[in-house]
Design an enzyme around this catalytic site. Structure first.
Site, short mmCIF file in Angstrom:
data_model
loop_
_atom_site.label_atom_id
_atom_site.label_comp_id
_atom_site.label_asym_id
_atom_site.label_seq_id
_atom_site.Cartn_x
_atom_site.Cartn_y
_atom_site.Cartn_z
N HIS A 49 38.99 45.39 16.82
CA HIS A 49 37.76 45.67 17.57
C HIS A 49 38.07 45.98 19.04
O HIS A 49 38.04 45.10 19.89
CB HIS A 49 36.82 44.47 17.50
CG HIS A 49 36.11 44.34 16.19
ND1 HIS A 49 34.95 45.01 15.89
CD2 HIS A 49 36.42 43.61 15.08
CE1 HIS A 49 34.55 44.71 14.67
NE2 HIS A 49 35.43 43.86 14.15
N GLU A 58 36.18 47.40 21.05
CA GLU A 58 34.93 47.29 21.84
C GLU A 58 34.55 45.85 22.16
O GLU A 58 33.73 45.60 23.05
CB GLU A 58 33.79 47.97 21.08
CG GLU A 58 33.08 47.14 20.02
CD GLU A 58 33.87 46.95 18.73
OE1 GLU A 58 33.33 46.34 17.78
OE2 GLU A 58 35.04 47.39 18.64
N CYS A 72 36.97 48.66 12.23
CA CYS A 72 36.90 47.56 11.26
C CYS A 72 36.29 48.05 9.94
O CYS A 72 36.94 48.79 9.21
CB CYS A 72 36.13 46.37 11.86
SG CYS A 72 36.42 44.82 10.95
#
Length: 250
Positions: free
Chosen positions: A195, A197, A102
């Site tokens: 994202h 994660e 990001c």
């Protein structure tokens, strides 16, 4: 006797821990290590947003680096952002593995000569399907998946975007919302706008915080949440891509 050297990685955390992530996960550092780390590795945390950086003389000790997302603008001129850009230029010159997520994706682009700015189409929050470019140059971290997928779903939360990638970079992923969802430079730089994660609960909480501070409208927030309820991101696949990239040999 096991003579294997311990792999060592660093997370450049460009955001302060939210109360929610701190309470549920113990901080973003644990979220990243759970997603990208493996047993037997050492991961170090540098809170770059607070001015905490590794010594330049210690950079050679690391096998790879991850730059997190951030509420700050990657094109800003805060002292820590400028220092981060210089460090990323150094890591690029050293051919060190660097994964940007990001804000990290955007600041990597800026540091290495590309252009970033406000997204022309505004916020992108929720699930987004990223199309993988068909005629890719060989990417070992994608080829290790077996058959390279035509597209993958990922969680997104951003209002800025990459406008132009650096000279020598290759765009390897795009979406109907964002022209540069993924880019690479050689085998050592990888930027991902989404994202990989994130877990759904982290994004739900972030949507609520953005709504509460009037960054987004209620209808927009509800639509983003609804999209998360009816579909799933390809999280395991994204985690594997990131691990393969970080752990691959140059």
């Amino acid at each position: 006797m096991d003579l294997m050297e311990e792999k060592r990685y660093a997370l450049f955390l460009a955001a302060k821990d939210s109360d929610y992530v701190l309470k549920v996960y113990g901080g973003y550092f644990n979220v990243f290590v759970a997603a990208f780390g493996e047993e037997g590795e050492r991961w170090d945390l540098f809170r770059v947003v607070e001015g905490d950086f590794p010594d330049f003389n210690d950079l050679h000790k690391y096998d790879g680096f991850v730059i997190s997302g951030s509420p700050y603008d990657a094109y800003g001129n805060d002292n820590w952002i400028l220092k981060l850009c210089f460090m990323l230029q150094t890591l690029d010159a050293m051919q060190k593995k660097v994964l940007g997520i990001c804000f990290g994706h955007q600041v990597l682009c800026r540091a290495l000569g590309g252009k970033v700015g406000k997204a022309y189409t505004g916020w992108d929050i929720g699930l987004r399907r990223v199309r993988i470019v068909n005629d890719l140059a060989p990417c070992s971290f994608l080829e290790d998946l077996g058959e390279i997928p035509g597209s993958l779903s990922i969680m997104e939360c951003h209002r800025d975007e990459v406008w132009k990638v650096p000279i020598g970079a290759e765009v390897i992923g795009f979406s109907d919302k964002t022209g540069v969802e993924m880019f690479t430079i050689g085998d050592h730089i990888l930027g991902i706008q989404g994202h990989p994660e994130y877990t759904k609960d982290i994004l739900y909480n972030l949507i609520d915080r953005l709504l509460n501070n009037n960054s987004i409208e209620r209808e927009f927030a509800e639509n983003a949440k609804f999209g998360l309820e009816i579909a799933e991101p390809d999280r395991k696949c994204w985690e594997k891509i990131c691990r393969n990239f970080l752990k691959g040999t140059l």
